[in-house]
Design a protein around this motif. Sequence first.
Motif, short mmCIF file in Angstrom:
data_model
loop_
_atom_site.label_atom_id
_atom_site.label_comp_id
_atom_site.label_asym_id
_atom_site.label_seq_id
_atom_site.Cartn_x
_atom_site.Cartn_y
_atom_site.Cartn_z
N SER A 42 0.83 -1.21 0.00
CA SER A 42 0.00 0.00 0.00
C SER A 42 0.86 1.25 0.00
O SER A 42 1.79 1.38 0.79
N ARG A 43 0.51 2.19 -0.85
CA ARG A 43 1.25 3.45 -0.93
C ARG A 43 1.14 4.28 0.34
O ARG A 43 1.91 5.21 0.54
N THR A 44 0.20 3.96 1.20
CA THR A 44 0.03 4.73 2.43
C THR A 44 0.86 4.20 3.60
O THR A 44 0.91 4.82 4.65
N HIS A 49 7.32 1.43 1.69
CA HIS A 49 6.48 0.43 1.04
C HIS A 49 7.11 0.01 -0.28
O HIS A 49 8.09 0.61 -0.75
N THR A 51 7.30 -0.73 -4.31
CA THR A 51 6.86 -0.32 -5.63
C THR A 51 7.46 -1.32 -6.63
O THR A 51 8.34 -2.11 -6.28
N HIS A 80 3.44 2.37 -7.99
CA HIS A 80 2.81 1.72 -6.85
C HIS A 80 1.99 0.50 -7.27
O HIS A 80 1.48 0.43 -8.38
N GLU A 130 1.65 13.30 1.68
CA GLU A 130 2.57 12.18 1.87
C GLU A 130 3.85 12.68 2.54
O GLU A 130 4.49 13.61 2.04
N HIS A 135 10.85 4.06 -0.84
CA HIS A 135 10.34 3.12 -1.83
C HIS A 135 11.34 1.98 -1.95
O HIS A 135 12.53 2.22 -2.19
#
Length: 187
Positions: A42-44, A49, A51, A80, A130, A135
Amino acid sequence: MPVTNDDIAKTIRAHLDAHPEDAESLAPLLEAARGSDAPLASRTTTPGHVTCGVVAVTSDRQVLQIRHRSLNRWLLPGGHIEPDDASLLDAALRELAEETGIPRAWANPALERPVDVDAHVIPPNPAKREPEHIHYDLRFLLAIDPPAGNANVALQLEEVADYRWAPLTELPGRLSDRTRANLLARP
């Protein structure tokens, strides 16, 4: 079925089997994948996280690069993971198609695992609320084989300002070495 932390841990272990020298830099990701309920796809999820990106290489050893609009840098296509992605490789193939218009039919994975995993800091983006985060970019090696006379690229102009086919030798050190070694090992 969405990509899970178990999927990520399995993929990182496969990468580390081939590249044990990456163990120290990927230890935080592997630890989070094994012991956290936070979805690393999840990008949040912060502070980092996963990619997925691609090293898209033609038969004459040209690598596709895109000019990322908000970062204003030449990068490999990628981005993402989405909830509909069936796998990490699926996410990479989707991102390639979205950002460049290159269809999956032209892309042949050279490996089932990433050729490289790059951890890099992404600056804060107040417009998207953000914070600065990491990443862990899983880079999949794809042989690109467009039909004769058709190597058109259709950019996703919201995110991508330009593209170029650069010689494989222009990739940075470790990524270039790993890409060349895997391409030479292909039948």
